[in-house]
Design a protein around this motif. Structure first.
Motif, PDB file in Angstrom:
ATOM      1  N   LYS A 279       4.399  -7.373  -6.028  1.00  0.00           N
ATOM      2  CA  LYS A 279       3.810  -6.715  -7.199  1.00  0.00           C
ATOM      3  C   LYS A 279       2.337  -6.385  -6.941  1.00  0.00           C
ATOM      4  CE  LYS A 279       3.433  -7.326 -12.235  1.00  0.00           C
ATOM      5  NZ  LYS A 279       1.978  -7.393 -12.428  1.00  0.00           N
ATOM      6  N   LYS A 280       1.621  -7.302  -6.318  1.00  0.00           N
ATOM      7  CA  LYS A 280       0.198  -7.081  -6.028  1.00  0.00           C
ATOM      8  C   LYS A 280       0.001  -5.936  -5.031  1.00  0.00           C
ATOM      9  CE  LYS A 280      -1.606 -11.710  -7.016  1.00  0.00           C
ATOM     10  NZ  LYS A 280      -2.239 -12.931  -6.438  1.00  0.00           N
ATOM     11  N   LEU A 281       0.912  -5.824  -4.065  1.00  0.00           N
ATOM     12  CA  LEU A 281       0.814  -4.743  -3.083  1.00  0.00           C
ATOM     13  C   LEU A 281       0.913  -3.377  -3.752  1.00  0.00           C
ATOM     14  CD1 LEU A 281       3.047  -6.177  -0.198  1.00  0.00           C
ATOM     15  CD2 LEU A 281       0.570  -5.822  -0.110  1.00  0.00           C
ATOM     16  N   LEU A 282       1.782  -3.282  -4.750  1.00  0.00           N
ATOM     17  CA  LEU A 282       1.957  -2.008  -5.454  1.00  0.00           C
ATOM     18  C   LEU A 282       0.773  -1.681  -6.363  1.00  0.00           C
ATOM     19  CD1 LEU A 282       5.755  -2.158  -6.411  1.00  0.00           C
ATOM     20  CD2 LEU A 282       4.681  -0.889  -4.542  1.00  0.00           C
ATOM     21  N   GLU A 283       0.000  -2.693  -6.699  1.00  0.00           N
ATOM     22  CA  GLU A 283      -1.144  -2.496  -7.581  1.00  0.00           C
ATOM     23  C   GLU A 283      -2.442  -2.256  -6.818  1.00  0.00           C
ATOM     24  OE1 GLU A 283      -1.009  -6.085  -9.823  1.00  0.00           O
ATOM     25  OE2 GLU A 283       0.576  -5.385 -11.193  1.00  0.00           O
ATOM     26  N   MET A 284      -2.394  -2.269  -5.496  1.00  0.00           N
ATOM     27  CA  MET A 284      -3.602  -2.070  -4.702  1.00  0.00           C
ATOM     28  C   MET A 284      -4.146  -0.649  -4.863  1.00  0.00           C
ATOM     29  SD  MET A 284      -2.728  -4.136  -1.171  1.00  0.00           S
ATOM     30  CE  MET A 284      -4.204  -3.544  -0.333  1.00  0.00           C
ATOM     31  N   GLU A 285      -5.417  -0.490  -4.525  1.00  0.00           N
ATOM     32  CA  GLU A 285      -6.042   0.828  -4.604  1.00  0.00           C
ATOM     33  C   GLU A 285      -5.290   1.823  -3.728  1.00  0.00           C
ATOM     34  OE1 GLU A 285     -10.408   2.913  -3.690  1.00  0.00           O
ATOM     35  OE2 GLU A 285     -10.184   0.725  -3.667  1.00  0.00           O
ATOM     36  N   GLU A 286      -5.083   3.027  -4.244  1.00  0.00           N
ATOM     37  CA  GLU A 286      -4.263   4.017  -3.548  1.00  0.00           C
ATOM     38  C   GLU A 286      -4.934   4.515  -2.271  1.00  0.00           C
ATOM     39  OE1 GLU A 286      -3.172   7.201  -6.122  1.00  0.00           O
ATOM     40  OE2 GLU A 286      -1.774   5.967  -7.301  1.00  0.00           O
TER      41      GLU A 286
ATOM     42  N   PRO B 175      12.252   3.711  -5.901  1.00  0.00           N
ATOM     43  CA  PRO B 175      12.280   2.406  -5.237  1.00  0.00           C
ATOM     44  C   PRO B 175      11.966   2.497  -3.740  1.00  0.00           C
ATOM     45  CG  PRO B 175      14.124   2.575  -6.741  1.00  0.00           C
ATOM     46  CD  PRO B 175      13.476   3.934  -6.711  1.00  0.00           C
ATOM     47  N   LEU B 176      12.464   3.548  -3.074  1.00  0.00           N
ATOM     48  CA  LEU B 176      12.178   3.736  -1.655  1.00  0.00           C
ATOM     49  C   LEU B 176      10.689   3.967  -1.442  1.00  0.00           C
ATOM     50  CD1 LEU B 176      13.045   4.132   1.297  1.00  0.00           C
ATOM     51  CD2 LEU B 176      13.532   6.524   0.751  1.00  0.00           C
ATOM     52  N   PHE B 177      10.098   4.813  -2.269  1.00  0.00           N
ATOM     53  CA  PHE B 177       8.653   5.058  -2.185  1.00  0.00           C
ATOM     54  C   PHE B 177       7.885   3.751  -2.370  1.00  0.00           C
ATOM     55  CE2 PHE B 177       4.576   5.774  -4.282  1.00  0.00           C
ATOM     56  CZ  PHE B 177       3.970   6.661  -3.404  1.00  0.00           C
ATOM     57  N   ASN B 178       8.292   2.945  -3.348  1.00  0.00           N
ATOM     58  CA  ASN B 178       7.596   1.681  -3.631  1.00  0.00           C
ATOM     59  C   ASN B 178       7.664   0.722  -2.443  1.00  0.00           C
ATOM     60  OD1 ASN B 178       7.046   2.645  -6.176  1.00  0.00           O
ATOM     61  ND2 ASN B 178       8.617   1.421  -7.214  1.00  0.00           N
ATOM     62  N   VAL B 179       8.838   0.594  -1.845  1.00  0.00           N
ATOM     63  CA  VAL B 179       8.994  -0.316  -0.700  1.00  0.00           C
ATOM     64  C   VAL B 179       8.101   0.124   0.457  1.00  0.00           C
ATOM     65  CG1 VAL B 179      10.605  -1.162   1.063  1.00  0.00           C
ATOM     66  CG2 VAL B 179      11.334  -1.027  -1.333  1.00  0.00           C
ATOM     67  N   LEU B 180       8.093   1.420   0.740  1.00  0.00           N
ATOM     68  CA  LEU B 180       7.293   1.933   1.855  1.00  0.00           C
ATOM     69  C   LEU B 180       5.795   1.839   1.561  1.00  0.00           C
ATOM     70  CD1 LEU B 180       9.490   5.033   2.759  1.00  0.00           C
ATOM     71  CD2 LEU B 180       9.325   2.886   4.029  1.00  0.00           C
ATOM     72  N   LEU B 181       5.418   2.084   0.307  1.00  0.00           N
ATOM     73  CA  LEU B 181       4.010   1.955  -0.076  1.00  0.00           C
ATOM     74  C   LEU B 181       3.563   0.503   0.038  1.00  0.00           C
ATOM     75  CD1 LEU B 181       1.401   3.166  -1.305  1.00  0.00           C
ATOM     76  CD2 LEU B 181       2.361   2.662  -3.564  1.00  0.00           C
ATOM     77  N   ALA B 182       4.398  -0.415  -0.456  1.00  0.00           N
ATOM     78  CA  ALA B 182       4.066  -1.840  -0.380  1.00  0.00           C
ATOM     79  C   ALA B 182       3.911  -2.271   1.076  1.00  0.00           C
ATOM     80  CB  ALA B 182       5.140  -2.674  -1.073  1.00  0.00           C
ATOM     81  N   TYR B 183       4.827  -1.788   1.933  1.00  0.00           N
ATOM     82  CA  TYR B 183       4.728  -2.190   3.334  1.00  0.00           C
ATOM     83  C   TYR B 183       3.466  -1.602   3.975  1.00  0.00           C
ATOM     84  CZ  TYR B 183       5.546  -3.629   7.985  1.00  0.00           C
ATOM     85  OH  TYR B 183       5.367  -4.257   9.187  1.00  0.00           O
ATOM     86  N   GLY B 184       3.146  -0.355   3.645  1.00  0.00           N
ATOM     87  CA  GLY B 184       1.942   0.268   4.185  1.00  0.00           C
ATOM     88  C   GLY B 184       0.679  -0.484   3.783  1.00  0.00           C
ATOM     89  N   ASN B 185       0.649  -0.990   2.543  1.00  0.00           N
ATOM     90  CA  ASN B 185      -0.483  -1.790   2.078  1.00  0.00           C
ATOM     91  C   ASN B 185      -0.493  -3.175   2.705  1.00  0.00           C
ATOM     92  OD1 ASN B 185      -1.594   0.189   0.425  1.00  0.00           O
ATOM     93  ND2 ASN B 185      -0.351  -0.389  -1.344  1.00  0.00           N
ATOM     94  N   HIS B 186       0.705  -3.689   2.987  1.00  0.00           N
ATOM     95  CA  HIS B 186       0.850  -5.015   3.589  1.00  0.00           C
ATOM     96  C   HIS B 186       0.430  -5.021   5.055  1.00  0.00           C
ATOM     97  CE1 HIS B 186       2.820  -8.673   5.054  1.00  0.00           C
ATOM     98  NE2 HIS B 186       3.593  -7.936   5.840  1.00  0.00           N
ATOM     99  N   ASN B 187       0.808  -3.960   5.774  1.00  0.00           N
ATOM    100  CA  ASN B 187       0.517  -3.878   7.214  1.00  0.00           C
ATOM    101  C   ASN B 187      -0.274  -2.600   7.473  1.00  0.00           C
ATOM    102  OD1 ASN B 187       0.551  -3.646  10.026  1.00  0.00           O
ATOM    103  ND2 ASN B 187       2.578  -4.567  10.207  1.00  0.00           N
ATOM    104  N   LYS B 188      -1.595  -2.709   7.378  1.00  0.00           N
ATOM    105  CA  LYS B 188      -2.467  -1.540   7.518  1.00  0.00           C
ATOM    106  C   LYS B 188      -2.420  -0.962   8.930  1.00  0.00           C
ATOM    107  CE  LYS B 188      -4.619  -1.873   3.399  1.00  0.00           C
ATOM    108  NZ  LYS B 188      -4.652  -0.802   2.391  1.00  0.00           N
ATOM    109  N   THR B 189      -2.117  -1.790   9.922  1.00  0.00           N
ATOM    110  CA  THR B 189      -2.068  -1.313  11.307  1.00  0.00           C
ATOM    111  C   THR B 189      -0.965  -0.274  11.483  1.00  0.00           C
ATOM    112  OG1 THR B 189      -2.867  -3.443  12.097  1.00  0.00           O
ATOM    113  CG2 THR B 189      -1.852  -1.991  13.725  1.00  0.00           C
ATOM    114  N   ILE B 190       0.177  -0.541  10.873  1.00  0.00           N
ATOM    115  CA  ILE B 190       1.310   0.379  10.978  1.00  0.00           C
ATOM    116  C   ILE B 190       1.256   1.434   9.883  1.00  0.00           C
ATOM    117  CG2 ILE B 190       3.824   0.562  10.742  1.00  0.00           C
ATOM    118  CD1 ILE B 190       4.054  -2.108  12.184  1.00  0.00           C
ATOM    119  N   GLY B 191       0.981   0.989   8.664  1.00  0.00           N
ATOM    120  CA  GLY B 191       1.006   1.931   7.539  1.00  0.00           C
ATOM    121  C   GLY B 191       2.410   2.443   7.314  1.00  0.00           C
ATOM    122  N   TYR B 192       2.623   3.714   7.597  1.00  0.00           N
ATOM    123  CA  TYR B 192       3.967   4.292   7.503  1.00  0.00           C
ATOM    124  C   TYR B 192       4.260   5.084   8.760  1.00  0.00           C
ATOM    125  CZ  TYR B 192       7.819   7.346   6.399  1.00  0.00           C
ATOM    126  OH  TYR B 192       9.013   8.010   6.456  1.00  0.00           O
ATOM    127  N   CYS B 193       5.467   4.919   9.274  1.00  0.00           N
ATOM    128  CA  CYS B 193       5.894   5.626  10.479  1.00  0.00           C
ATOM    129  C   CYS B 193       7.253   6.252  10.207  1.00  0.00           C
ATOM    130  CB  CYS B 193       5.979   4.642  11.650  1.00  0.00           C
ATOM    131  SG  CYS B 193       6.649   5.337  13.173  1.00  0.00           S
TER     132      CYS B 193
END
Length: 337
Positions: A97-104, A137-155
């Motif tokens: 939940k916190k990952l989804l609330e991070m600054e865009e 939901p797919l967008f949310n999962v990918l956004l959360a992961y991108g915020n969680h792992n800044k090195t990878i972000g989205y690939c």
């Protein structure tokens, strides 16, 4: 398992399977699915008994059960447990939940949105007109992961993997933790900016083919066909959109339990089983075409028998050998960088 039919003009031609994918009706593949349902029903009874009582523990019995297939109703539970994702979710109950609330991050958001509409156009659950629709939901999962792992972000490729996880779990948070487990523990370096893990494992496969199917290795070298041209999509998408959905899910059952060695078993089985066909390729384009053809047909449609073959066709693949090949291949990749 036949799924719902579509309306009027198409109802005799197109059906929707239980995962939401449109399929041609009346094909041999559909008949195989019908036969396979009987197998799943028998497996479900055994899994129900196994899962009663105490939490699932790693054992030879569990490994054997997983290799024979996890019924879909238990797949999410088993994946979450054996991958360690459930433990991470329980330790970090509000983290998603916190990952989804991070600054865009505008760049991250744009790169994800670009791929959302391209994800599974043949799956009714991922269409904007669907209700419920899995695009958000797919967008949310990918956004959360991108915020969680800044090195990878989205690939690119992660959208298909996360999409499959959502189809199975029907839960964003579980899909996030499974995606994290996959990227961190099973295919590390596949989605990093340098894709060092992906390049390394492609070199490992090249070494394994030289050992197990030398005639194919010699053909590839003679015609200067790089392995990355024919297997990179196999690895980066973990066989999604390469093999039939039920076969991919059976592969993932084993992948979550046994690790990345399974990807080599699948690739080697496809190559070794179809060796004669591949060797008919007499030039660069023909060889590339052969590698597309070997991912279709009866072998991969019959997921139960295919999974039996991946544990027999390639022969022994001890972890010590894979580890040594990875060390050698990593050095080669580093030298080429």
């Amino acid at each position: 398992m036949e799924g719902a039919e579509l309306g009027s003009d198409q109802e005799r031609q197109i059906r929707v399977d239980e995962y939401g994918f449109e399929r041609q009706a009346g094909t041999e593949a559909e008949e195989l699915v019908s036969d396979y349902q009987a197998v799943l029903n028998r497996r479900a009874i055994k899994w129900r008994k196994l899962l009663q009582g105490s939490r699932l523990q790693r054992s030879l019995r569990v490994k054997r059960y997983i290799r024979k297939g996890i019924p879909n109703e238990y797949r999410s539970l088993v994946w979450m447990t054996v991958s360690g994702a459930q433990g991470q979710l329980e330790k970090n109950p509000v983290y998603y939940k916190k990952l989804l609330e991070m600054e865009e991050d505008p760049k991250l958001i744009e790169s994800i949105r670009t791929d959302i509409n391209r994800t599974f156009p043949d799956n009714i659950q991922f269409r904007s007109s669907a209700n419920p629709c899995l695009q958000q939901p797919l967008f949310n999962v990918l956004l959360a992961y991108g915020n969680h792992n800044k090195t990878i972000g989205y690939c690119q490729g992660m959208n298909f993997v996360a999409g499959y996880l959502l189809i199975v779990t029907k839960d964003e948070e579980k899909s996030f933790w499974l995606l994290d487990s996959l990227i961190k523990n099973i295919v590390p370096g596949f989605y990093s900016p340098t894709m060092i893990g992906l390049k390394t494992d492609q070199e490992v496969l090249a070494h394994l083919v030289r050992m197990k199917v030398p005639a194919v290795a010699e053909l590839m070298e003679r015609h200067n066909v790089m392995w990355t041209l024919v297997v990179s999509r196999w690895f980066i998408c973990l066989f999604i959109d390469i093999l039939p959905v039920e076969t991919v899910l059976r592969i993932w059952d084993c992948l979550f339990y046994e690790g990345s060695k399974i990807t080599f078993r699948v690739a080697l089985t496809l190559i070794k089983y179809h060796q004669a066909s591949i060797l008919e390729g007499n030039n660069f384009p023909a060889i590339c075409e052969k590698f597309k053809q070997i991912t279709h047909g009866p072998l991969v449609q019959d997921c139960h028998n295919f999974m039996k073959k991946i544990f027999t066709e390639p022969g022994r693949l001890p972890l010590t050998m894979i580890t040594k090949l990875r060390e050698r291949s990593r050095a080669q990749v580093d030298d080429q960088s």
